[in-house]
Design an enzyme around this catalytic site. Structure first.
Site, PDB file in Angstrom:
ATOM      1  CB  SER A  67      43.939  33.268  38.485  1.00  0.00           C
ATOM      2  OG  SER A  67      43.614  33.712  37.120  1.00  0.00           O
ATOM      3  CG  HIS A 122      45.743  36.751  37.557  1.00  0.00           C
ATOM      4  ND1 HIS A 122      45.974  35.516  37.264  1.00  0.00           N
ATOM      5  CD2 HIS A 122      46.638  37.208  38.023  1.00  0.00           C
ATOM      6  CE1 HIS A 122      47.250  35.178  37.540  1.00  0.00           C
ATOM      7  NE2 HIS A 122      47.664  36.311  38.211  1.00  0.00           N
ATOM      8  CG  ASP A 151      51.280  34.949  38.919  1.00  0.00           C
ATOM      9  OD1 ASP A 151      52.431  35.072  38.632  1.00  0.00           O
ATOM     10  OD2 ASP A 151      50.565  35.907  38.645  1.00  0.00           O
TER      11      ASP A 151
END
Length: 365
Positions: free
Chosen positions: A180, A207, A304
């Site tokens: 991310s 992401h 995540d």
């Protein structure tokens, strides 16, 4: 801790109206205060040369010195800053966004063309979320040019050594990476060091919004021996190919009627507040044909990957590699995996490619 001082923010934007709007948003949150404003990169460079800020909100298109030029100057003079790009240029597929991330910007947000739209709660909430992440992030480090060349050469030599050690690893293997904040830049230390004959397909959930992942895939593809593509519905997974999840869609692995492993894109709701979400990817591998799955969790805010890996590990043989704290821009996702007791090893960014090769081996074809 109570009584914490608000974080000092520098706004760099040539629009007086936009500076006012961004100031109002920032100062509506007691965690932040606007310490200074600049109307172009020249003014910002002067301020950054003399002062320290917890974060910089940087526009791209400005007179005298634009945002990309400012980032280059900061790199040239080794002036460290936590930079968040906020520009109308950072929209779908914008090359400038990836340029900014390569030059050290930590994250970005698309600023609406209309200043009135910036006052909407949806933009305000997302802006403050990104600003909070950036203000808590680790600024990128500046490598000496000769040191970088030496490190690249050493990595290349080590990859060749690792390849010789890892040629006969049995079973069907797959690499699944989650990243991310800080990921686009960090991936450039991993994907280009993977050999074309790696004995596994590689999946990446980074992401990013819709439109940016195609540009990221194209950029990594030009730097790499492996083939790098943005994942599309029905693509068959092949060894030596890296599949980057499409922004705005979840990526799963499904089995076709002929028994082949293929990409399936899903428009299910966001999970962990993100879309694509790595948890969906990991869980989809539970009933896949792969015997050994290497899960790599890299820099990023949040958790995540943790739940997905936990569920996957209950069904499959997995080896989990977490990026080390000192090499992460944000030590959130790897930290959660480590704290959950799911990681098999913790590895620095520069060693991730080598460890991936060691655990999947080289194709005999």
């Amino acid at each position: 801790m109570t009584g914490k001082m608000p974080k000092k923010i520098l706004i760099v934007d040539d629009s007086a109206l936009m500076r006012r709007v961004l100031c109002d948003i920032i100062e509506s949150d007691r965690r932040f205060e606007v310490a200074d404003r600049a109307v172009n990169g020249v003014q910002a460079f002067d301020l950054l040369s003399r002062n320290k800020y917890d974060a910089v909100v940087l526009d791209v298109n400005m007179p005298k010195m634009n945002g990309i030029e400012l980032l280059r100057e900061l790199n040239k003079y080794k002036i460290s800053a936590r930079v968040m790009m906020a520009s109308t240029d950072t929209k779908e597929g914008a090359k400038t966004t990836l340029d900014a991330l390569e030059l050290g910007a930590l994250d970005f947000i698309h600023k609406p063309d209309n200043a009135a739209d910036c006052r909407l709660d949806s933009f305000r909430d997302k802006f403050l979320e990104v600003l909070s992440i950036v203000a808590e992030s680790t600024p990128h480090t500046f490598d000496n040019a000769e040191l970088s060349k030496s490190r690249l050469k050493t990595n290349s030599q080590m990859v060749e050594i690792i390849k010789k050690k890892a040629v006969n690893i049995p079973g069907s293997k797959l690499v699944a990476i989650a990243s991310s904040t800080g990921g686009p830049r960090a991936l450039q230390s991993v994907v280009p060091n993977l050999p074309a004959d790696i004995d596994a397909p590689v999946l990446i959930v980074q992401h990013m919004p819709k439109g940016f992942t195609a540009s990221l895939a194209d950029r990594l593809n030009t730097l790499s021996a492996v083939n790098v593509v943005e994942a599309a519905e029905g693509m068959e997974l092949k060894k030596g190919t890296v599949y980057i999840a499409m922004g705005g869609m979840h990526m799963k692995v499904a089995t076709s009627p002929s028994g082949r492993s293929v990409i399936h894109l899903s428009d299910e709701p966001s999970r962990e507040g993100v879309k694509p979400c790595a948890n969906y990817m990991y869980e989809s591998l539970s009933d896949s044909r792969y015997d050994n799955i290497i899960c790599v969790v890299m820099t990023g805010m949040g958790a995540d990957g943790t739940e997905g890996i936990r569920n996957l590990a209950a069904q499959k043989k997995v080896h989990v590699i977490a990026q080390s704290q000192e090499t992460c821009t944000v030590y959130g996702m790897p930290k959660n995996v480590v704290n959950a007791g799911l990681s098999n090893q913790v590895t620095g960014l520069e060693q991730l490619a080598q460890e991936i090769i060691l655990h999947v081996g080289i194709s005999n074809k």
